[in-house]
Design a protein around this motif. Structure first.
Motif, PDB file in Angstrom:
ATOM      1  N   PHE A 170      -3.043  -6.522 -32.885  1.00  0.00           N
ATOM      2  CA  PHE A 170      -2.972  -7.903 -33.349  1.00  0.00           C
ATOM      3  C   PHE A 170      -4.215  -8.755 -33.112  1.00  0.00           C
ATOM      4  O   PHE A 170      -4.401  -9.761 -33.798  1.00  0.00           O
ATOM      5  CB  PHE A 170      -1.765  -8.600 -32.698  1.00  0.00           C
ATOM      6  CG  PHE A 170      -0.447  -8.083 -33.172  1.00  0.00           C
ATOM      7  CD1 PHE A 170      -0.001  -8.324 -34.459  1.00  0.00           C
ATOM      8  CD2 PHE A 170       0.356  -7.335 -32.320  1.00  0.00           C
ATOM      9  CE1 PHE A 170       1.224  -7.849 -34.905  1.00  0.00           C
ATOM     10  CE2 PHE A 170       1.586  -6.847 -32.739  1.00  0.00           C
ATOM     11  CZ  PHE A 170       2.020  -7.107 -34.049  1.00  0.00           C
ATOM     12  N   ALA A 171      -5.053  -8.431 -32.138  1.00  0.00           N
ATOM     13  CA  ALA A 171      -6.188  -9.300 -31.830  1.00  0.00           C
ATOM     14  C   ALA A 171      -7.151  -9.376 -33.006  1.00  0.00           C
ATOM     15  O   ALA A 171      -7.490  -8.360 -33.626  1.00  0.00           O
ATOM     16  CB  ALA A 171      -6.919  -8.794 -30.594  1.00  0.00           C
ATOM     17  N   ILE A 172      -7.599 -10.601 -33.297  1.00  0.00           N
ATOM     18  CA  ILE A 172      -8.514 -10.865 -34.410  1.00  0.00           C
ATOM     19  C   ILE A 172      -9.758 -11.565 -33.881  1.00  0.00           C
ATOM     20  O   ILE A 172      -9.647 -12.664 -33.318  1.00  0.00           O
ATOM     21  CB  ILE A 172      -7.838 -11.759 -35.475  1.00  0.00           C
ATOM     22  CG1 ILE A 172      -6.572 -11.067 -36.019  1.00  0.00           C
ATOM     23  CG2 ILE A 172      -8.795 -12.080 -36.614  1.00  0.00           C
ATOM     24  CD1 ILE A 172      -5.757 -11.954 -36.943  1.00  0.00           C
ATOM     25  N   PRO A 173     -10.965 -10.966 -34.022  1.00  0.00           N
ATOM     26  CA  PRO A 173     -11.244  -9.672 -34.642  1.00  0.00           C
ATOM     27  C   PRO A 173     -10.815  -8.525 -33.728  1.00  0.00           C
ATOM     28  O   PRO A 173     -10.702  -8.703 -32.516  1.00  0.00           O
ATOM     29  CB  PRO A 173     -12.761  -9.700 -34.817  1.00  0.00           C
ATOM     30  CG  PRO A 173     -13.236 -10.575 -33.698  1.00  0.00           C
ATOM     31  CD  PRO A 173     -12.185 -11.624 -33.522  1.00  0.00           C
ATOM     32  N   GLY A 174     -10.605  -7.384 -34.334  1.00  0.00           N
ATOM     33  CA  GLY A 174     -10.176  -6.242 -33.556  1.00  0.00           C
ATOM     34  C   GLY A 174      -9.886  -5.060 -34.454  1.00  0.00           C
ATOM     35  O   GLY A 174     -10.155  -5.084 -35.666  1.00  0.00           O
ATOM     36  N   GLU A 175      -9.322  -4.030 -33.865  1.00  0.00           N
ATOM     37  CA  GLU A 175      -9.047  -2.812 -34.619  1.00  0.00           C
ATOM     38  C   GLU A 175      -7.925  -2.990 -35.629  1.00  0.00           C
ATOM     39  O   GLU A 175      -7.866  -2.304 -36.638  1.00  0.00           O
ATOM     40  CB  GLU A 175      -8.692  -1.684 -33.657  1.00  0.00           C
ATOM     41  CG  GLU A 175      -9.798  -1.318 -32.682  1.00  0.00           C
ATOM     42  CD  GLU A 175      -9.373  -0.214 -31.731  1.00  0.00           C
ATOM     43  OE1 GLU A 175      -8.355   0.466 -32.027  1.00  0.00           O
ATOM     44  OE2 GLU A 175     -10.046  -0.026 -30.706  1.00  0.00           O
ATOM     45  N   LEU A 176      -6.975  -3.890 -35.337  1.00  0.00           N
ATOM     46  CA  LEU A 176      -5.805  -4.122 -36.188  1.00  0.00           C
ATOM     47  C   LEU A 176      -5.086  -2.805 -36.477  1.00  0.00           C
ATOM     48  O   LEU A 176      -4.693  -2.504 -37.604  1.00  0.00           O
ATOM     49  CB  LEU A 176      -6.208  -4.826 -37.484  1.00  0.00           C
ATOM     50  CG  LEU A 176      -6.916  -6.183 -37.300  1.00  0.00           C
ATOM     51  CD1 LEU A 176      -7.262  -6.798 -38.641  1.00  0.00           C
ATOM     52  CD2 LEU A 176      -6.059  -7.144 -36.475  1.00  0.00           C
ATOM     53  N   ASN A 177      -4.904  -2.050 -35.416  1.00  0.00           N
ATOM     54  CA  ASN A 177      -4.329  -0.704 -35.520  1.00  0.00           C
ATOM     55  C   ASN A 177      -2.874  -0.732 -35.065  1.00  0.00           C
ATOM     56  O   ASN A 177      -2.573  -0.613 -33.879  1.00  0.00           O
ATOM     57  CB  ASN A 177      -5.153   0.263 -34.661  1.00  0.00           C
ATOM     58  CG  ASN A 177      -4.602   1.673 -34.696  1.00  0.00           C
ATOM     59  OD1 ASN A 177      -3.785   2.017 -35.547  1.00  0.00           O
ATOM     60  ND2 ASN A 177      -5.031   2.490 -33.750  1.00  0.00           N
ATOM     61  N   THR A 178      -1.948  -0.874 -36.004  1.00  0.00           N
ATOM     62  CA  THR A 178      -0.534  -0.957 -35.646  1.00  0.00           C
ATOM     63  C   THR A 178       0.012   0.363 -35.124  1.00  0.00           C
ATOM     64  O   THR A 178       1.037   0.382 -34.435  1.00  0.00           O
ATOM     65  CB  THR A 178       0.305  -1.404 -36.852  1.00  0.00           C
ATOM     66  OG1 THR A 178       0.098  -0.493 -37.949  1.00  0.00           O
ATOM     67  CG2 THR A 178      -0.080  -2.812 -37.285  1.00  0.00           C
ATOM     68  N   SER A 179      -0.651   1.454 -35.424  1.00  0.00           N
ATOM     69  CA  SER A 179      -0.167   2.747 -34.920  1.00  0.00           C
ATOM     70  C   SER A 179      -0.271   2.828 -33.398  1.00  0.00           C
ATOM     71  O   SER A 179       0.408   3.650 -32.775  1.00  0.00           O
ATOM     72  CB  SER A 179      -0.945   3.898 -35.564  1.00  0.00           C
ATOM     73  OG  SER A 179      -2.305   3.864 -35.193  1.00  0.00           O
ATOM     74  N   SER A 180      -1.107   1.977 -32.784  1.00  0.00           N
ATOM     75  CA  SER A 180      -1.156   1.941 -31.325  1.00  0.00           C
ATOM     76  C   SER A 180       0.214   1.587 -30.748  1.00  0.00           C
ATOM     77  O   SER A 180       0.631   2.122 -29.718  1.00  0.00           O
ATOM     78  CB  SER A 180      -2.188   0.919 -30.847  1.00  0.00           C
ATOM     79  OG  SER A 180      -3.497   1.320 -31.161  1.00  0.00           O
ATOM     80  N   ILE A 181       0.914   0.672 -31.419  1.00  0.00           N
ATOM     81  CA  ILE A 181       2.249   0.285 -30.962  1.00  0.00           C
ATOM     82  C   ILE A 181       3.243   1.410 -31.175  1.00  0.00           C
ATOM     83  O   ILE A 181       4.005   1.766 -30.262  1.00  0.00           O
ATOM     84  CB  ILE A 181       2.716  -0.999 -31.679  1.00  0.00           C
ATOM     85  CG1 ILE A 181       1.814  -2.169 -31.294  1.00  0.00           C
ATOM     86  CG2 ILE A 181       4.178  -1.297 -31.357  1.00  0.00           C
ATOM     87  CD1 ILE A 181       2.127  -3.447 -32.037  1.00  0.00           C
ATOM     88  N   THR A 182       3.253   1.984 -32.354  1.00  0.00           N
ATOM     89  CA  THR A 182       4.228   3.044 -32.633  1.00  0.00           C
ATOM     90  C   THR A 182       3.978   4.263 -31.758  1.00  0.00           C
ATOM     91  O   THR A 182       4.924   4.906 -31.293  1.00  0.00           O
ATOM     92  CB  THR A 182       4.199   3.424 -34.114  1.00  0.00           C
ATOM     93  OG1 THR A 182       2.861   3.804 -34.492  1.00  0.00           O
ATOM     94  CG2 THR A 182       4.630   2.255 -34.987  1.00  0.00           C
ATOM     95  N   ASP A 183       2.709   4.575 -31.510  1.00  0.00           N
ATOM     96  CA  ASP A 183       2.397   5.716 -30.636  1.00  0.00           C
ATOM     97  C   ASP A 183       2.885   5.453 -29.207  1.00  0.00           C
ATOM     98  O   ASP A 183       3.406   6.361 -28.545  1.00  0.00           O
ATOM     99  CB  ASP A 183       0.892   5.980 -30.618  1.00  0.00           C
ATOM    100  CG  ASP A 183       0.376   6.522 -31.939  1.00  0.00           C
ATOM    101  OD1 ASP A 183       1.195   6.945 -32.781  1.00  0.00           O
ATOM    102  OD2 ASP A 183      -0.857   6.514 -32.139  1.00  0.00           O
TER     103      ASP A 183
END
Length: 520
Positions: A261-274
């Motif tokens: 969620f951090a902006i700017p950032g990776e915006l990688n939602t798979s981090s949560i699901t993993d």
């Protein structure tokens, strides 16, 4: 007889205070306070607190007690306070003074900077009168030693043989020594009993030898949640066990939320699901983990992420997924300090104002407290599941609640997220953050469009809110006719929204004949 009956609620609360278990804490939400920085005594100068000075600013247990309305009005059911024991008193160090409470000298004494024993008891009593819990931070790994030849007479353990040899990091207690273990066990039992403490947050838990915590927490007789700093899931999970602690602060999920969620950032939602996938096999009980976005050791969220909606979406995850939500004081005011000492700002310059973030917190607490106490399908013990995920966000479901989260931030975006729920076609549902009702489309589908920015949604069957006091008369029913638009000729309703960085936005709701389409 009348006065005796009036005492009964207080006696019941006092009894529970001596034995607040992990299960008792599962349904709580926690507001974390650095006592020195929460509230000033009347007449003190509110302009004289510079975080960079790393010194005392004047907050006490009494000033906290006098301002508990602010915390309770946001719906919190527990308060975690910084350590209460006597700290180093002496010449200023290169790292400032012990305003934070973590430089313990004598565990057996209270920190006179924050008040007296009567003051701490009064704080505890007042919290219990309000039906709230008290969590106290404890430090057992080390004591403050400003020189290579400390004066052991100033500590609770006064014999040099009870300490490890000097190292470059700290003078740390030998917590494998039976005398130290017994001494700490006796001390914590007495402290918890004397001040009616409901839970302990344990500083630097992984720096204490194995086998210490079960005896220590067993003597305390209350819930223990430890700090295990770091994002490694295997290491973190090893500390939630019968041979260690009830729970830990959820650093692995904090890292995942920053990634997503951090902006700017990776915006990688798979981090949560993993991370959620890893929980299924690694953690003993994810429902007891402490979920947070900020604390006294980390930069404020707003220091890392420029968009307030990023924090709101991450905050919704912490409240609506497995675990105990924790909010660090000032997070609800948008504080933006960097790491220590800048993340330890005084709260009083905010004037304890109501704003979009405090409204968000209050709504989430109100709804979560309702679910904890009134859910027919045991929301609290149900396991969170991921319904949908893509690069723009994800949808999770816990019990009957669907939370739709996005990382696009506040600006409008021409993107959408299709959410597939187990709900039947035409079911009326309500977003508790905007108090809008809409209808599920065919095959349980909700299609979320972010043409007005990325507000989070917390959606529940409308019938589940009956008699809850949530949204109430603000809910406006939308009738669906198959194959036709639900409301006016344009198929839209404009609704005020106050949860986007203090701006009033419009929530546009479109319900189509086959798909419930929520425009955000």
């Amino acid at each position: 007889m009348r006065s005796f009956l009036r005492l009964l609620p207080s006696l019941a609360l006092l009894q529970s205070a001596f034995a607040a278990t992990a299960e008792d804490w599962r349904g709580r939400s926690i507001y974390q306070v650095i006592v020195d920085r929460f509230a000033l005594p009347e007449g003190a100068d509110p302009t004289k607190c510079d975080p960079g000075a790393q010194t005392w600013c004047g907050g006490t247990w009494n000033t906290l007690r006098d301002n508990l309305d602010y915390i309770q009005d946001m719906g919190f059911t527990a308060v975690w306070i910084s350590p209460v024991n006597q700290n180093y008193e002496g010449p200023r160090t290169p790292y400032g003074d012990a305003y934070h409470g973590y430089w313990i000298a004598d565990h057996s004494q209270l920190n006179s900077r924050f008040g007296t024993a009567e003051d701490l008891k009064a704080l505890s009593d007042e919290l219990h009168k309000r039906g709230m819990y008290l969590m106290v931070d404890v430090v057992v790994n080390d004591v403050m030693a400003p020189s290579m030849k400390p004066d052991y007479s100033t500590y609770m353990f006064k014999d040099q043989s009870l300490y490890h040899p000097y190292c470059a990091i700290s003078w740390d207690l030998d917590t494998e020594n039976p005398t130290v273990v017994a001494g700490f066990s006796s001390w914590v039992k007495d402290m918890v009993t004397t001040y009616a403490i409901d839970g302990l947050r344990i500083d630097a838990a992984k720096h204490v030898g194995p086998g210490f915590w079960p005896q220590f927490c067993g003597a305390a007789g209350v819930f223990c949640i430890g700090e295990v700093f770091g994002s490694d899931i295997d290491e973190a999970a090893s500390y939630q066990s019968d041979t260690e602690l009830d729970s830990i602060l959820n650093y692995p999920m904090y890292t995942a939320l920053m990634d997503a969620f951090a902006i700017p950032g990776e915006l990688n939602t798979s981090s949560i699901t993993d991370t959620l996938d890893a929980y299924k096999t690694k953690f003993k009980d994810p429902g007891l983990l402490g979920n947070f976005l900020e604390n006294q050791d980390l930069p404020r969220w707003a220091n890392v992420s420029v968009d307030p909606q990023s924090m709101y979406n991450a905050m919704v995850f912490n409240f609506m997924s497995d675990g105990i939500p924790i909010v660090y004081y000032g997070q609800e005011q948008g504080f933006s300090g960097n790491a220590d000492p800048w993340n330890r700002e005084p709260l009083w310059p905010s004037k304890y104002a109501n704003n979009s973030a405090t409204a968000m917190v209050a709504s989430l607490n109100q709804f979560r407290n309702y679910l904890v106490n009134n859910s027919t399908n045991d929301w609290l013990h149900s396991k969170v599941q991921v319904l949908t995920t893509d690069k723009h966000g994800l949808a999770i479901m816990k019990g009957e609640v669907v939370s739709i989260l996005t990382n696009i931030g506040s600006p409008p975006a021409n993107v959408s997220l299709a959410v597939y729920t187990p709900y039947s076609n035409n079911l009326a549902m309500t977003d508790i953050l905007s108090c809008r009702q809409y209808v599920v489309g065919s095959n349980g589908t909700l299609s979320v469009e972010y043409t007005l920015g990325g507000q989070a949604k917390v959606i529940v069957p409308t019938t589940s809110l009956q008699n809850s006091g949530i949204c109430g008369a603000q809910i406006q029913a939308v009738q669906q006719t198959t194959g036709q638009l639900a409301d006016n000729a344009a198929g839209r309703l404009s609704v005020p929204h106050s949860l986007a960085g203090g701006l009033v936005l419009s929530l546009v709701l479109t319900v189509l004949g086959l798909v419930g389409n929520l425009v955000m």
